[in-house]
Design a protein around this motif. Structure first.
Motif, PDB file in Angstrom:
ATOM      1  N   MET A   1      -6.782 -37.111 -30.846  1.00 15.11           N
ATOM      2  CA  MET A   1      -5.953 -36.531 -31.963  1.00 15.11           C
ATOM      3  C   MET A   1      -6.842 -35.454 -32.768  1.00 15.11           C
ATOM      4  O   MET A   1      -6.239 -34.596 -33.371  1.00 15.11           O
ATOM      5  CB  MET A   1      -6.081 -37.658 -33.089  1.00 15.11           C
ATOM      6  N   LYS A   2      -8.084 -35.506 -32.634  1.00 15.29           N
ATOM      7  CA  LYS A   2      -9.002 -34.501 -33.284  1.00 15.29           C
ATOM      8  C   LYS A   2      -8.710 -33.130 -32.474  1.00 15.29           C
ATOM      9  O   LYS A   2      -8.479 -31.854 -33.248  1.00 15.29           O
ATOM     10  CB  LYS A   2     -10.317 -34.807 -33.050  1.00 15.29           C
ATOM     11  N   LYS A   3      -8.635 -32.905 -31.191  1.00 17.52           N
ATOM     12  CA  LYS A   3      -8.092 -31.766 -30.619  1.00 17.52           C
ATOM     13  C   LYS A   3      -7.005 -31.268 -31.150  1.00 17.52           C
ATOM     14  O   LYS A   3      -6.515 -30.112 -31.282  1.00 17.52           O
ATOM     15  CB  LYS A   3      -8.142 -31.940 -29.148  1.00 17.52           C
ATOM     16  N   LYS A   4      -5.738 -32.191 -31.122  1.00 20.36           N
ATOM     17  CA  LYS A   4      -4.398 -31.906 -31.835  1.00 20.36           C
ATOM     18  C   LYS A   4      -4.485 -31.161 -33.176  1.00 20.36           C
ATOM     19  O   LYS A   4      -3.960 -29.967 -33.387  1.00 20.36           O
ATOM     20  CB  LYS A   4      -3.496 -32.993 -31.733  1.00 20.36           C
ATOM     21  N   GLU A   5      -5.436 -31.666 -34.053  1.00 20.90           N
ATOM     22  CA  GLU A   5      -5.744 -31.158 -35.309  1.00 20.90           C
ATOM     23  C   GLU A   5      -6.267 -29.596 -35.236  1.00 20.90           C
ATOM     24  O   GLU A   5      -5.866 -28.944 -36.009  1.00 20.90           O
ATOM     25  CB  GLU A   5      -6.601 -32.152 -36.199  1.00 20.90           C
ATOM     26  N   GLN A   6      -7.318 -29.710 -34.502  1.00 21.25           N
ATOM     27  CA  GLN A   6      -8.096 -28.270 -34.390  1.00 21.25           C
ATOM     28  C   GLN A   6      -7.087 -27.288 -33.619  1.00 21.25           C
ATOM     29  O   GLN A   6      -6.923 -25.898 -34.139  1.00 21.25           O
ATOM     30  CB  GLN A   6      -9.055 -28.603 -33.106  1.00 21.25           C
ATOM     31  N   ALA A   7      -6.343 -27.509 -32.869  1.00 23.23           N
ATOM     32  CA  ALA A   7      -5.258 -26.588 -32.468  1.00 23.23           C
ATOM     33  C   ALA A   7      -4.349 -26.161 -33.533  1.00 23.23           C
ATOM     34  O   ALA A   7      -3.958 -24.880 -33.299  1.00 23.23           O
ATOM     35  CB  ALA A   7      -4.389 -27.285 -30.948  1.00 23.23           C
ATOM     36  N   THR A   8      -3.711 -27.129 -34.117  1.00 20.63           N
ATOM     37  CA  THR A   8      -2.934 -26.915 -35.405  1.00 20.63           C
ATOM     38  C   THR A   8      -3.618 -25.995 -36.291  1.00 20.63           C
ATOM     39  O   THR A   8      -3.073 -24.942 -36.520  1.00 20.63           O
ATOM     40  CB  THR A   8      -2.462 -27.996 -36.078  1.00 20.63           C
ATOM     41  N   ARG A   9      -4.877 -26.204 -36.546  1.00 20.64           N
ATOM     42  CA  ARG A   9      -5.454 -25.515 -37.725  1.00 20.64           C
ATOM     43  C   ARG A   9      -5.846 -23.948 -37.148  1.00 20.64           C
ATOM     44  O   ARG A   9      -5.649 -23.059 -37.566  1.00 20.64           O
ATOM     45  CB  ARG A   9      -6.892 -25.987 -37.821  1.00 20.64           C
ATOM     46  N   THR A  10      -5.922 -23.835 -35.734  1.00 18.72           N
ATOM     47  CA  THR A  10      -6.185 -22.580 -34.978  1.00 18.72           C
ATOM     48  C   THR A  10      -4.995 -21.961 -34.964  1.00 18.72           C
ATOM     49  O   THR A  10      -4.846 -20.645 -35.450  1.00 18.72           O
ATOM     50  CB  THR A  10      -6.615 -22.865 -33.579  1.00 18.72           C
ATOM     51  N   ARG A  11      -3.994 -22.550 -34.839  1.00 19.67           N
ATOM     52  CA  ARG A  11      -2.398 -21.750 -34.651  1.00 19.67           C
ATOM     53  C   ARG A  11      -2.254 -21.194 -36.078  1.00 19.67           C
ATOM     54  O   ARG A  11      -1.676 -20.277 -36.290  1.00 19.67           O
ATOM     55  CB  ARG A  11      -1.341 -22.694 -34.097  1.00 19.67           C
ATOM     56  N   THR A  12      -2.508 -22.142 -37.233  1.00 18.64           N
ATOM     57  CA  THR A  12      -2.229 -21.816 -38.591  1.00 18.64           C
ATOM     58  C   THR A  12      -2.894 -20.490 -38.771  1.00 18.64           C
ATOM     59  O   THR A  12      -2.283 -19.478 -39.575  1.00 18.64           O
ATOM     60  CB  THR A  12      -2.488 -22.885 -39.315  1.00 18.64           C
ATOM     61  N   ASN A  13      -4.208 -20.577 -38.696  1.00 14.00           N
ATOM     62  CA  ASN A  13      -5.252 -19.418 -38.743  1.00 14.00           C
ATOM     63  C   ASN A  13      -4.641 -18.027 -38.086  1.00 14.00           C
ATOM     64  O   ASN A  13      -4.713 -17.241 -38.903  1.00 14.00           O
ATOM     65  CB  ASN A  13      -6.733 -19.691 -38.484  1.00 14.00           C
ATOM     66  N   LEU A  14      -4.224 -18.339 -37.021  1.00 16.80           N
ATOM     67  CA  LEU A  14      -3.771 -16.951 -36.311  1.00 16.80           C
ATOM     68  C   LEU A  14      -2.476 -16.473 -36.876  1.00 16.80           C
ATOM     69  O   LEU A  14      -2.186 -15.310 -36.984  1.00 16.80           O
ATOM     70  CB  LEU A  14      -3.738 -17.480 -34.651  1.00 16.80           C
ATOM     71  N   VAL A  15      -1.635 -17.271 -37.238  1.00 11.37           N
ATOM     72  CA  VAL A  15      -0.406 -16.845 -37.911  1.00 11.37           C
ATOM     73  C   VAL A  15      -0.603 -16.111 -39.225  1.00 11.37           C
ATOM     74  O   VAL A  15      -0.141 -15.123 -39.507  1.00 11.37           O
ATOM     75  CB  VAL A  15       0.691 -18.063 -37.938  1.00 11.37           C
ATOM     76  N   LEU A  16      -1.489 -16.811 -39.888  1.00  7.97           N
ATOM     77  CA  LEU A  16      -1.964 -16.182 -41.144  1.00  7.97           C
ATOM     78  C   LEU A  16      -2.612 -14.648 -40.996  1.00  7.97           C
ATOM     79  O   LEU A  16      -2.094 -13.933 -41.645  1.00  7.97           O
ATOM     80  CB  LEU A  16      -2.893 -17.279 -41.946  1.00  7.97           C
ATOM     81  N   ALA A  17      -3.551 -14.933 -40.067  1.00 10.09           N
ATOM     82  CA  ALA A  17      -4.091 -13.534 -39.847  1.00 10.09           C
ATOM     83  C   ALA A  17      -3.278 -12.200 -39.288  1.00 10.09           C
ATOM     84  O   ALA A  17      -3.147 -11.247 -39.686  1.00 10.09           O
ATOM     85  CB  ALA A  17      -5.306 -13.732 -38.749  1.00 10.09           C
ATOM     86  N   ALA A  18      -2.211 -12.857 -38.533  1.00 11.82           N
ATOM     87  CA  ALA A  18      -1.348 -11.853 -37.991  1.00 11.82           C
ATOM     88  C   ALA A  18      -0.278 -11.450 -39.045  1.00 11.82           C
ATOM     89  O   ALA A  18       0.103 -10.277 -39.176  1.00 11.82           O
ATOM     90  CB  ALA A  18      -0.540 -12.577 -36.795  1.00 11.82           C
TER      91      ALA A  18
ATOM     92  N   VAL B   1      -6.225  -9.079 -35.007  1.00 11.40           N
ATOM     93  CA  VAL B   1      -5.720 -10.403 -35.533  1.00 11.40           C
ATOM     94  C   VAL B   1      -6.916 -11.498 -35.021  1.00 11.40           C
ATOM     95  O   VAL B   1      -7.495 -12.271 -35.795  1.00 11.40           O
ATOM     96  CB  VAL B   1      -4.722 -10.810 -34.979  1.00 11.40           C
ATOM     97  N   CYS B   2      -7.632 -11.513 -33.968  1.00  8.96           N
ATOM     98  CA  CYS B   2      -8.499 -12.328 -33.382  1.00  8.96           C
ATOM     99  C   CYS B   2      -9.789 -12.101 -34.417  1.00  8.96           C
ATOM    100  O   CYS B   2     -10.401 -13.025 -35.105  1.00  8.96           O
ATOM    101  CB  CYS B   2      -8.988 -12.143 -32.170  1.00  8.96           C
ATOM    102  N   ALA B   3     -10.140 -10.856 -34.735  1.00  6.20           N
ATOM    103  CA  ALA B   3     -11.448 -10.585 -35.643  1.00  6.20           C
ATOM    104  C   ALA B   3     -10.871 -11.141 -37.074  1.00  6.20           C
ATOM    105  O   ALA B   3     -11.954 -11.733 -37.775  1.00  6.20           O
ATOM    106  CB  ALA B   3     -11.752  -9.015 -35.738  1.00  6.20           C
ATOM    107  N   ASP B   4      -9.887 -11.013 -37.737  1.00  6.46           N
ATOM    108  CA  ASP B   4      -9.536 -11.412 -39.015  1.00  6.46           C
ATOM    109  C   ASP B   4      -9.425 -12.885 -38.768  1.00  6.46           C
ATOM    110  O   ASP B   4      -9.980 -13.580 -40.021  1.00  6.46           O
ATOM    111  CB  ASP B   4      -8.005 -10.854 -39.237  1.00  6.46           C
ATOM    112  N   ALA B   5      -9.234 -13.662 -37.946  1.00  8.61           N
ATOM    113  CA  ALA B   5      -9.109 -15.118 -37.878  1.00  8.61           C
ATOM    114  C   ALA B   5     -10.358 -15.833 -37.342  1.00  8.61           C
ATOM    115  O   ALA B   5     -10.540 -16.959 -37.634  1.00  8.61           O
ATOM    116  CB  ALA B   5      -8.121 -15.528 -36.905  1.00  8.61           C
ATOM    117  N   GLY B   6     -11.347 -14.887 -36.981  1.00 12.33           N
ATOM    118  CA  GLY B   6     -12.475 -15.402 -36.441  1.00 12.33           C
ATOM    119  C   GLY B   6     -12.496 -16.415 -35.104  1.00 12.33           C
ATOM    120  O   GLY B   6     -12.924 -17.275 -35.131  1.00 12.33           O
TER     121      GLY B   6
END
Length: 200
Positions: free
Chosen positions: A1-18, A35-40
């Motif tokens: 469950m923790k990995k899924k939440e992390q993946a969701t956060r990563t995707r959300t951060n990428l979409v926002l940075a993009a 985009v990667c630099a912006d999202a960290g």
């Protein structure tokens, strides 16, 4: 469950940075590295979620168009077309001002990098309300419905550009646009003294 939440956060951060990068620089001016630099986030993490820049742009557009479509479908239907038009225009303008996802989606669609039903849906909604206002006598005879529709589109396009230029800094705000819209509505209403009746 923790990995899924992390993946969701990563995707959300990428979409926002993009979204931030597409909004500022357009599709061609945005690199995946930026985009990667912006999202960290690493390039590997980005490519895990999105196989290409086009896929990332599509995700950004989906998010932004979703916001705009929800406004369109939730608009009031009071039977007073100028009032309903005002509610729609002011809500869309406010969303474009505050939401980088919505602005980015609008730019990606306008540049032809993403295909969406939003522009046609938005145009059709405005045309319908303007036509109803014209048929009911609420629209001045001096302004043709097509002209009024173009005016609305140009005003809302202006909000998008103003918001992009300010980059989230203090600048044009929805209240400023409400004043602009009030001035435009005075010129569209059959009786300018009653144009306030068209405001929500």
């Amino acid at each position: 469950m923790k990995k899924k939440e992390q993946a969701t956060r990563t995707r959300t951060n990428l979409v926002l940075a993009a979204a931030r990068n597409f909004d500022r620089h357009g599709y061609d001016g945005t690199s995946l590295a930026a985009v990667c630099a912006d999202a960290g986030i690493s390039m590997g993490a980005l490519t895990f979620h999105f196989r290409s820049k086009a896929a990332l742009a599509a995700a950004v557009a989906d998010e932004g168009v979703g916001e705009l479509q929800r406004i369109r479908t939730a608009r009031p239907r009071t039977g007073r077309p100028l009032h309903d038009l005002s509610c729609l225009v002011l809500a869309v303008a406010a969303t474009l001002h505050r939401s980088v996802h919505a602005r980015s989606a609008a730019r990606l669609i306008a540049e032809g990098h993403v295909v969406s039903d939003w522009p046609a849906d938005w145009r059709g909604e405005v045309e319908e309300l303007v036509e109803c206002a014209w048929k009911s006598g609420a629209l001045t005879e001096e302004v043709r419905p097509g002209t009024a529709t173009r005016l609305v589109r140009h005003l809302v396009d202006g909000v998008t550009v103003d918001a992009r230029v300010t980059g989230g800094q203090p600048g044009p705000t929805p209240p400023d646009f409400a004043e602009v819209w009030r001035a435009a509505l005075t010129g569209l209403a059959a009786d300018p003294r009653n144009s306030a009746a068209g405001l929500p």
